[in-house]
Design a protein around this motif. Structure first.
Motif, PDB file in Angstrom:
ATOM      1  N   SER A  98     -71.820 -15.996 -38.989  1.00  0.00           N
ATOM      2  CA  SER A  98     -70.383 -16.317 -39.048  1.00  0.00           C
ATOM      3  C   SER A  98     -69.939 -16.745 -40.453  1.00  0.00           C
ATOM      4  CB  SER A  98     -70.028 -17.356 -37.988  1.00  0.00           C
ATOM      5  OG  SER A  98     -70.261 -16.825 -36.701  1.00  0.00           O
ATOM      6  N   PRO A  99     -70.575 -17.746 -41.084  1.00  0.00           N
ATOM      7  CA  PRO A  99     -70.161 -18.078 -42.458  1.00  0.00           C
ATOM      8  C   PRO A  99     -70.374 -16.914 -43.440  1.00  0.00           C
ATOM      9  CG  PRO A  99     -71.499 -19.842 -41.541  1.00  0.00           C
ATOM     10  CD  PRO A  99     -71.561 -18.713 -40.563  1.00  0.00           C
ATOM     11  N   ILE A 100     -71.438 -16.141 -43.243  1.00  0.00           N
ATOM     12  CA  ILE A 100     -71.680 -15.019 -44.168  1.00  0.00           C
ATOM     13  C   ILE A 100     -70.566 -13.976 -44.010  1.00  0.00           C
ATOM     14  CG2 ILE A 100     -73.271 -13.162 -44.843  1.00  0.00           C
ATOM     15  CD1 ILE A 100     -75.597 -14.974 -43.943  1.00  0.00           C
ATOM     16  N   ASP A 101     -70.235 -13.659 -42.752  1.00  0.00           N
ATOM     17  CA  ASP A 101     -69.152 -12.687 -42.536  1.00  0.00           C
ATOM     18  C   ASP A 101     -67.813 -13.230 -43.041  1.00  0.00           C
ATOM     19  OD1 ASP A 101     -70.925 -10.930 -41.442  1.00  0.00           O
ATOM     20  OD2 ASP A 101     -69.856 -10.670 -39.552  1.00  0.00           O
ATOM     21  N   THR A 102     -67.630 -14.540 -42.944  1.00  0.00           N
ATOM     22  CA  THR A 102     -66.387 -15.149 -43.441  1.00  0.00           C
ATOM     23  C   THR A 102     -66.262 -14.942 -44.951  1.00  0.00           C
ATOM     24  OG1 THR A 102     -66.498 -16.828 -41.702  1.00  0.00           O
ATOM     25  CG2 THR A 102     -65.050 -17.305 -43.569  1.00  0.00           C
ATOM     26  N   ALA A 103     -67.345 -15.235 -45.671  1.00  0.00           N
ATOM     27  CA  ALA A 103     -67.318 -15.060 -47.134  1.00  0.00           C
ATOM     28  C   ALA A 103     -67.050 -13.607 -47.493  1.00  0.00           C
ATOM     29  CB  ALA A 103     -68.638 -15.539 -47.738  1.00  0.00           C
ATOM     30  N   LYS A 104     -67.674 -12.697 -46.762  1.00  0.00           N
ATOM     31  CA  LYS A 104     -67.442 -11.269 -47.034  1.00  0.00           C
ATOM     32  C   LYS A 104     -65.969 -10.911 -46.811  1.00  0.00           C
ATOM     33  CE  LYS A 104     -71.959  -9.426 -45.531  1.00  0.00           C
ATOM     34  NZ  LYS A 104     -72.538  -8.358 -44.670  1.00  0.00           N
ATOM     35  N   GLY A 105     -65.419 -11.386 -45.700  1.00  0.00           N
ATOM     36  CA  GLY A 105     -64.012 -11.110 -45.405  1.00  0.00           C
ATOM     37  C   GLY A 105     -63.103 -11.684 -46.477  1.00  0.00           C
ATOM     38  N   MET A 106     -63.423 -12.907 -46.925  1.00  0.00           N
ATOM     39  CA  MET A 106     -62.623 -13.546 -47.985  1.00  0.00           C
ATOM     40  C   MET A 106     -62.676 -12.705 -49.264  1.00  0.00           C
ATOM     41  SD  MET A 106     -63.947 -17.469 -47.303  1.00  0.00           S
ATOM     42  CE  MET A 106     -63.598 -18.065 -48.945  1.00  0.00           C
ATOM     43  N   ALA A 107     -63.868 -12.238 -49.630  1.00  0.00           N
ATOM     44  CA  ALA A 107     -64.018 -11.455 -50.868  1.00  0.00           C
ATOM     45  C   ALA A 107     -63.206 -10.163 -50.784  1.00  0.00           C
ATOM     46  CB  ALA A 107     -65.498 -11.146 -51.110  1.00  0.00           C
ATOM     47  N   ILE A 108     -63.202  -9.558 -49.601  1.00  0.00           N
ATOM     48  CA  ILE A 108     -62.482  -8.279 -49.429  1.00  0.00           C
ATOM     49  C   ILE A 108     -60.967  -8.513 -49.445  1.00  0.00           C
ATOM     50  CG2 ILE A 108     -61.995  -6.451 -47.728  1.00  0.00           C
ATOM     51  CD1 ILE A 108     -65.049  -6.738 -46.943  1.00  0.00           C
ATOM     52  N   LEU A 109     -60.521  -9.526 -48.687  1.00  0.00           N
ATOM     53  CA  LEU A 109     -59.075  -9.766 -48.619  1.00  0.00           C
ATOM     54  C   LEU A 109     -58.523 -10.254 -49.966  1.00  0.00           C
ATOM     55  CD1 LEU A 109     -56.730  -9.551 -46.621  1.00  0.00           C
ATOM     56  CD2 LEU A 109     -57.031 -11.975 -46.106  1.00  0.00           C
ATOM     57  N   ALA A 110     -59.309 -11.074 -50.668  1.00  0.00           N
ATOM     58  CA  ALA A 110     -58.839 -11.614 -51.958  1.00  0.00           C
ATOM     59  C   ALA A 110     -58.707 -10.513 -53.014  1.00  0.00           C
ATOM     60  CB  ALA A 110     -59.795 -12.703 -52.454  1.00  0.00           C
ATOM     61  N   ALA A 111     -59.373  -9.387 -52.800  1.00  0.00           N
ATOM     62  CA  ALA A 111     -59.281  -8.270 -53.760  1.00  0.00           C
ATOM     63  C   ALA A 111     -58.077  -7.377 -53.476  1.00  0.00           C
ATOM     64  CB  ALA A 111     -60.564  -7.435 -53.713  1.00  0.00           C
ATOM     65  N   ALA A 112     -57.408  -7.624 -52.340  1.00  0.00           N
ATOM     66  CA  ALA A 112     -56.327  -6.726 -51.911  1.00  0.00           C
ATOM     67  C   ALA A 112     -54.970  -7.191 -52.445  1.00  0.00           C
ATOM     68  CB  ALA A 112     -56.299  -6.675 -50.383  1.00  0.00           C
ATOM     69  N   ALA A 113     -54.014  -6.283 -52.408  1.00  0.00           N
ATOM     70  CA  ALA A 113     -52.650  -6.601 -52.856  1.00  0.00           C
ATOM     71  C   ALA A 113     -52.017  -7.605 -51.895  1.00  0.00           C
ATOM     72  CB  ALA A 113     -51.830  -5.313 -52.883  1.00  0.00           C
ATOM     73  N   PRO A 114     -51.015  -8.378 -52.373  1.00  0.00           N
ATOM     74  CA  PRO A 114     -50.344  -9.331 -51.489  1.00  0.00           C
ATOM     75  C   PRO A 114     -49.769  -8.606 -50.259  1.00  0.00           C
ATOM     76  CG  PRO A 114     -49.621  -9.602 -53.776  1.00  0.00           C
ATOM     77  CD  PRO A 114     -50.488  -8.388 -53.745  1.00  0.00           C
ATOM     78  N   GLY A 115     -49.842  -9.262 -49.118  1.00  0.00           N
ATOM     79  CA  GLY A 115     -49.271  -8.663 -47.902  1.00  0.00           C
ATOM     80  C   GLY A 115     -50.277  -7.855 -47.093  1.00  0.00           C
ATOM     81  N   VAL A 116     -51.366  -7.448 -47.728  1.00  0.00           N
ATOM     82  CA  VAL A 116     -52.389  -6.689 -46.993  1.00  0.00           C
ATOM     83  C   VAL A 116     -53.099  -7.642 -46.038  1.00  0.00           C
ATOM     84  CG1 VAL A 116     -54.562  -5.410 -47.231  1.00  0.00           C
ATOM     85  CG2 VAL A 116     -52.692  -5.003 -48.841  1.00  0.00           C
ATOM     86  N   LYS A 117     -53.376  -7.154 -44.825  1.00  0.00           N
ATOM     87  CA  LYS A 117     -54.012  -7.996 -43.803  1.00  0.00           C
ATOM     88  C   LYS A 117     -55.454  -7.537 -43.570  1.00  0.00           C
ATOM     89  CE  LYS A 117     -50.378 -10.359 -42.392  1.00  0.00           C
ATOM     90  NZ  LYS A 117     -50.331 -11.780 -42.709  1.00  0.00           N
ATOM     91  N   MET A 118     -56.225  -8.436 -42.966  1.00  0.00           N
ATOM     92  CA  MET A 118     -57.625  -8.095 -42.668  1.00  0.00           C
ATOM     93  C   MET A 118     -57.692  -6.822 -41.818  1.00  0.00           C
ATOM     94  SD  MET A 118     -60.286  -9.900 -43.786  1.00  0.00           S
ATOM     95  CE  MET A 118     -61.152  -8.492 -44.344  1.00  0.00           C
ATOM     96  N   ARG A 119     -56.751  -6.678 -40.878  1.00  0.00           N
ATOM     97  CA  ARG A 119     -56.828  -5.517 -39.983  1.00  0.00           C
ATOM     98  C   ARG A 119     -56.616  -4.190 -40.725  1.00  0.00           C
ATOM     99  NH1 ARG A 119     -51.490  -7.058 -37.800  1.00  0.00           N
ATOM    100  NH2 ARG A 119     -52.575  -8.366 -36.305  1.00  0.00           N
ATOM    101  N   ASP A 120     -56.063  -4.249 -41.925  1.00  0.00           N
ATOM    102  CA  ASP A 120     -55.896  -3.014 -42.700  1.00  0.00           C
ATOM    103  C   ASP A 120     -57.245  -2.449 -43.163  1.00  0.00           C
ATOM    104  OD1 ASP A 120     -53.077  -3.044 -42.528  1.00  0.00           O
ATOM    105  OD2 ASP A 120     -53.009  -4.590 -44.085  1.00  0.00           O
ATOM    106  N   PHE A 121     -58.303  -3.250 -43.035  1.00  0.00           N
ATOM    107  CA  PHE A 121     -59.632  -2.793 -43.476  1.00  0.00           C
ATOM    108  C   PHE A 121     -60.520  -2.364 -42.315  1.00  0.00           C
ATOM    109  CE2 PHE A 121     -58.216  -5.557 -46.930  1.00  0.00           C
ATOM    110  CZ  PHE A 121     -58.421  -4.712 -48.016  1.00  0.00           C
ATOM    111  N   LYS A 122     -59.981  -2.407 -41.092  1.00  0.00           N
ATOM    112  CA  LYS A 122     -60.777  -2.046 -39.914  1.00  0.00           C
ATOM    113  C   LYS A 122     -61.293  -0.610 -40.043  1.00  0.00           C
ATOM    114  CE  LYS A 122     -58.617  -1.470 -35.855  1.00  0.00           C
ATOM    115  NZ  LYS A 122     -57.960  -1.731 -34.580  1.00  0.00           N
ATOM    116  N   VAL A 123     -62.538  -0.323 -39.597  1.00  0.00           N
ATOM    117  CA  VAL A 123     -63.007   1.057 -39.645  1.00  0.00           C
ATOM    118  C   VAL A 123     -62.035   1.950 -38.875  1.00  0.00           C
ATOM    119  CG1 VAL A 123     -65.492   0.621 -39.925  1.00  0.00           C
ATOM    120  CG2 VAL A 123     -64.503   0.728 -37.649  1.00  0.00           C
TER     121      VAL A 123
END
Ligand code: NAD
Length: 389
Positions: A98-123
């Protein structure tokens, strides 16, 4: 077929390896980490295993410990705010999946443009960019997230555990220290151990299996199968803990280079709707799904049985496959894995969600990698079978 293999740049594997964290950060040229962990790690003092060496090396770090089991998109957003609050150049993720996946999600979302949501990265989207590198330090022998190209994040609006995949989710480095798992309680030991066994088996029978992933999957099964009961019975069995940890990491490398399949596809909706721990929902499904899939992938299931030490080299595939199915059921009994009913899930709610869960399982794409690809009705029938188990 071209196998696509993404791995951490550096892995330190062995008892006591966590003490090497400052040296590892120095090698990677990352002097200012944000440590990401869960509240239990802070409360229990376990986090000191990572932060004391940092302090001793005069490395200043931030702490984000508001992660939750089965990380959510809202926690990721809070984490991104914490990451942006100071000029951190990396994250050290310490804890279970859980913490490892959280950090990964944070790294991915923080690289995205403002307004982009986590669900925009779903497979099937590709999450290939990360704002900062993640150094993963697992404290459970389970998810393999320290080496995989995946993160699993819950969409809180849609009640869906989303699979997110791409280079952005691959940790830059991993510290795999089995000593950190000695404190894992028996129930979590069993659940996380079955999770890694499922990774190895599904990675091996997957339609996307390849020789590189096969070697890791077979090695992982040979490590996990003979040691899972031992660590459950005796959490202090150091030799068995060491083998389980290596097996979990190798299983992660295996499925990351091939894929998971039907068990994981069906398991995520159970986790999302009923908050069953990930490894446990896998375990609830593993015997029924293996029975369903056996004939379609018999030579591989038989090879898996042999790798797990369940069948001899001379024994035919049919007999070896039967032994595998019997062992998975026996393992569930021995590790006290409850059926969904025995777990206390409300029957009317379970039945009412079967259609939705089957749709979500199919939409994740994982069932398409299974040796026998099910249709919706077959997935519902498997959920019903698991309910009664
Ligand atoms: P977890 O991280 O949710 O931890 C479960 C519990 O165990 C927590 O309460 C935690 O504090 C405790 N714990 C962890 N380490 C401990 C230790 N050493 N001693 C005592 N207690 C400890 O559980 P998990 O099974 O490791 O991770 C599950 C998550 O990982 C799920 O969200 C799942 O979807 C995800 N997952 C990700 C991947 C991937 O490739 N990214 C693969 C499989 C699963």
């Amino acid at each position: 077929m071209i196998a696509s293999v993404a791995s951490p740049r550096l892995m330190l594997i062995g008892g006591g390896a966590v003490a090497e964290l400052p040296a590892l950060l120095g090698k990677l040229g990352l002097p200012h980490p944000l440590v990401v962990t869960d509240p239990f790690m802070v409360r229990s003092g376990m986090i000191l295993r990572a932060t004391e060496p940092l302090q001793a090396a005069n490395i200043s770090f931030g702490l984000f410990s508001d992660t939750v089991s089965d990380p959510t998109d809202t926690v990721i957003e809070a984490g991104v705010a914490a990451l942006r609050a100071a000029p951190y150049d990396c994250m050290v993720a310490f804890g279970g999946g859980s913490p490892i996946d959280t950090a990964k999600g944070m790294a991915i979302l923080a690289a995205a443009a403002p307004g982009v949501k986590m669900r925009d990265f779903k497979v099937p989207a590709a999450a290939d960019r990360a704002a900062v590198p993640v150094i993963a330090i697992p404290t459970t022998a389970g998810t393999g997230s320290e080496v995989t190209r995946f993160t699993v994040i819950t969409d809180t609006e849609r009640n869906e555990k989303m699979l997110i995949a791409g280079l952005g989710a691959v940790p830059a480095a991993a510290i795999v220290d089995w000593r950190l798992t000695l404190s894992v309680p028996a129930r979590i030991t069993a659940d996380t151990g079955i999770d890694s066994l499922t990774h190895a088996l599904e990675g091996f029978v997957s339609k996307r299996a390849n020789p590189h992933a096969d070697a890791l999957a077979l090695a992982a099964m040979a490590l996990i199968a003979p040691n899972l009961r031992a660590v459950y019975a005796n959490p202090n069995d150091e030799a068995a803990r060491e083998k389980m940890m290596l097996g979990a990491t190798q299983a992660g490398m295996a499925f990351s280079a091939s894929s998971v399949a039907l068990v994981h596809g069906m398991s995520r909706p159970i986790g999302a709707h009923f908050h069953v721990p990930h490894g446990l929902s896998n375990a609830m499904l593993l015997p029924a799904v293996t029975r369903f899939s056996l004939e379609a992938g018999l030579p591989r299931y038989a090879a898996a049985a042999r790798a797990m030490g369940l069948a001899s080299a001379e024994e035919g595939d049919q007999a070896a496959g039967a032994r595998l199915v019997a062992e998975l059921a026996a393992l569930n009994r021995d590790l006290a894995v409850p059926s969904p009913r025995a777990y206390g899930i409300d029957e009317a709610r379970w039945n009412g969600l079967l259609e939705t869960m089957a749709d979500q399982a199919l939409a994740s794409g994982s069932p398409g990698n299974n040796p026998r690809v099910p249709d919706k009705a077959e997935i519902i029938a498997l959920y019903r079978e698991a309910w009664e188990a």
